[in-house]
Every structure is written in structure tokens, then in C-alpha cells.
Design an enzyme around this catalytic site. Structure first.
Site, PDB file in Angstrom:
ATOM      1  N   THR A  89      51.800  59.701  35.223  1.00 14.55           N
ATOM      2  CA  THR A  89      50.442  60.239  35.324  1.00 14.55           C
ATOM      3  C   THR A  89      50.503  61.459  36.234  1.00 14.55           C
ATOM      4  O   THR A  89      50.648  61.327  37.449  1.00 14.55           O
ATOM      5  CB  THR A  89      49.475  59.191  35.889  1.00 14.55           C
ATOM      6  OG1 THR A  89      49.459  58.043  35.037  1.00 14.55           O
ATOM      7  CG2 THR A  89      48.061  59.754  35.983  1.00 14.55           C
ATOM      8  N   LYS A 165      44.615  60.560  29.964  1.00 15.45           N
ATOM      9  CA  LYS A 165      45.017  59.485  30.881  1.00 15.45           C
ATOM     10  C   LYS A 165      44.248  59.557  32.187  1.00 15.45           C
ATOM     11  O   LYS A 165      43.787  58.542  32.730  1.00 15.45           O
ATOM     12  CB  LYS A 165      46.518  59.577  31.155  1.00 15.45           C
ATOM     13  CG  LYS A 165      47.029  58.567  32.192  1.00 15.45           C
ATOM     14  CD  LYS A 165      46.833  57.131  31.728  1.00 15.45           C
ATOM     15  CE  LYS A 165      47.124  56.110  32.841  1.00 15.45           C
ATOM     16  NZ  LYS A 165      48.466  56.195  33.390  1.00 15.45           N
ATOM     17  N   LYS A 233      45.425  59.246  44.242  1.00 16.16           N
ATOM     18  CA  LYS A 233      46.033  60.379  43.543  1.00 16.16           C
ATOM     19  C   LYS A 233      45.394  60.584  42.181  1.00 16.16           C
ATOM     20  O   LYS A 233      45.079  61.720  41.793  1.00 16.16           O
ATOM     21  CB  LYS A 233      47.536  60.133  43.358  1.00 16.16           C
ATOM     22  CG  LYS A 233      48.257  61.217  42.569  1.00 16.16           C
ATOM     23  CD  LYS A 233      49.449  60.688  41.785  1.00 16.16           C
ATOM     24  CE  LYS A 233      49.023  59.904  40.556  1.00 16.16           C
ATOM     25  NZ  LYS A 233      50.133  59.543  39.668  1.00 16.16           N
TER      26      LYS A 233
END
Length: 292
Positions: A89, A165, A233
Site C-alpha cells: 500500500t 486501495k 500511514k
């Protein structure tokens, strides 16, 4: 097929094990050495994992990929025509940059972030979101078939898969936030969590995030499930990807995650799997009910 693998954490190990079980030859580089996988060849240099037909990278973030692959000049040493599949990711901007540096090196680049935790990866049931050249996708289709239950093609640009995503991860945190705030209302009026969740799962909110996290909230079981820093994050990546768009819900969940980390509401860097700390933190300011 000769497959390279970069990064053998919990997800990477599960994925590499499935490739080996399917008869593929796997050469891997891992920062912390050999995780004890039978049938895998551990190499001392990440470039040695770029000599086959395809290489998968499952590292934690942009900086990790930059340090391990770009700073070492790995792409320049890769076999020409190799397909590099980045399942991490990562940010949209970095994915766009990776597209350019791969093209310069003559290496095909696919962004293929996955939906699923390590147990899902171990069963070969990941949902794989892929973006990139159609011919490159076809070339590694047999590998995707081993790793996931469904391949979702997001578009011809790798960064489109990364955007999807990031958006999905953001929506999961918003679903958790919605459930915790809803329970704070219903419990204040004597309604049990079980009764309320039975209602929402049986009517309007039956998707997997609601099923999974409502169960944890109802049972009051908050076992560590995901690093808080990685969750933060993901929300930072969503904020960056939003550009100058005003997304107030994203601001809210990002602020709560940051506050939880600042307050030390972690277990060895992990947050409770249902993240009920959202409501607990908010209770200090607005009177929401703490976990019982």
C-alpha cells in the site's frame, strides 16, 4: 515459473508459501533473514530476486521500497522484460514515479495492492486490485490465480489501483468510526450492542468490515490486529491523494488515529483490532461512552 519476492513479513510469507505450494520456484530477499520457509531460496542481494519472470514486492511503505530497491539501483540490474508486481500500500504519487523509473529500466510495473489479512493470504483468498499494462497482467495471471480469489482490474495506470486501495482502507476506518459512535448513542439509552448490531447487519450494513469489527465490539475483545503507525500511514496517503478536496470525515478519523498514537493507546505498536479507541478518545471531549 521463476518468481522473486521482496519482503517476507506476515503477508509476504503467506503469499510466498502459496507460490511454492503451487510449484513455482521462489527466490526471496528479506531484511530480517530467512523466516524458515521450506522450498524458498533466500538471496543476499535484492537484485538477485529480479532475474526470473516476475518479482513481487511486499514492503511497508514508500520509503522502504525506495531504500531497498531504488537507492540500490536494483531495477537497472533486473532481467529485461521482467514484470515487477508491487503489492504494498503506497502513495499515488510514488506509484506514478515508480511507473516512470520502471519504464526507463525496461521493466514492466504493475501495482497490485491486496485486500485481506495474513490469514486470508494464507488461504489464497486475497482480493487483488491491479493497475497497469494488460499484457503484463496476462503474463502473471497464473501467479495472481494462486494468491487471490479474484483479480480486480482498476485501469491501465498502476496508480489507479493504489488510489482504490487507499480509498478502501479509508472507508474501513470510517465504518469503524461509524459503529463506535452509533454504539455510544444506543448504549446511552439502554440498547445492547448485540441487539443493535443484529439490526444493522440484517438490514443496511451487512458488508465484511461491519461484520468483522461489530463482532469484536460486541464481544468487547480488542486483540492487537494491525500496527497503529501503518493505519495512520494509510490515512495520510488518503489525505495526500485527496489533493485540495475537503474530506471532513477523513480529517476526523485521521485526527482520532493520531490522538490514539499520541496517547499511547497501542500494544507494541498495534491498535485493538476493532479500533474502539475512537469512541474512548472522543469521550473525553464529548461524553461518549467508554468500552465497557
Amino acid at each position: 515459473m521463476q518468481v522473486g519476492f521482496i519482503g517476507l513479513g506476515a503477508m509476504g510469507t503467506a503469499m510466498a508459501r502459496n507460490l511454492i505450494a503451487a510449484g513455482h520456484s521462489v527466490r526471496a530477499w528479506n531484511r530480517s533473514g530467512n523466516p524458515g520457509l521450506d522450498g524458498i531460496e533466500i538471496v543476499s542481494n535484492p537484485a538477485d530476486a529480479f532475474h526470473g519472470s516476475a518479482t513481487f514486492t511486499m514492503l511497508s511503505d514508500d520509503d522502504a521500497i525506495r531504500t531497498v530497491l531504488l537507492d540500490r539501483g536494483v531495477l537497472a540490474l533486473a532481467r529485461p522484460g521482467l514484470v515487477h508486481v508491487v503489492t504494498s500500500t503506497i502513495s499515488v504519487a510514488f506509484s506514478e514515479f515508480l511507473g516512470r523509473v520502471h519504464a526507463d529500466a525496461g521493466v514492466h510495473y504493475l501495482a497490485a495492492p491486496v485486500l485481506g489479512r495474513p490469514d486470508v493470504a494464507a488461504r489464497g483468498e486475497l482480493n487483488i486490485l491491479v493497475g497497469g499494462n494488460r499484457d503484463a497482467i496476462e503474463a502473471v495471471q497464473p501467479l495472481f490465480a494462486v494468491l487471490g480469489k479474484k483479480l480486480w482490474e482498476m485501469g491501465p495506470e498502476p496508480a489507479q489501483a493504489n488510489a482504490a486501495k487507499i480509498a478502501v482502507n479509508m472507508m474501513i476506518t470510517m465504518a469503524i468510526e461509524a459503529m463506535t459512535e452509533a454504539v455510544s448513542i444506543t448504549e446511552a439509552h439502554g440498547l445492547s450492542r448485540e441487539t443493535f448490531f443484529d439490526l444493522i447487519l440484517g438490514t443496511l450494513f451487512g458488508s465484511r468490515p461491519y461484520q468483522t469489527y461489530s463482532s469484536n465490539i460486541a464481544r468487547n475483545q480488542y486483540n492487537p490486529g494491525f500496527k497503529a503507525t501503518l493505519g495512520l500511514k494509510d490515512l495520510r496517503l488518503a489525505t495526500e491523494a485527496s489533493g485540495d478536496r475537503d474530506l471532513p470525515m477523513l480529517r476526523a478519523v485521521h485526527g482520532h488515529m493520531q490522538a490514539a498514537i499520541n496517547a499511547g493507546w497501542t500494544c507494541n505498536g498495534f491498535v485493538p483490532v476493532c479500533n474502539f479507541f475512537y469512541a474512548a478518545l472522543a469521550s473525553k471531549a464529548s461524553g461518549l461512552i467508554l468500552p465497557r
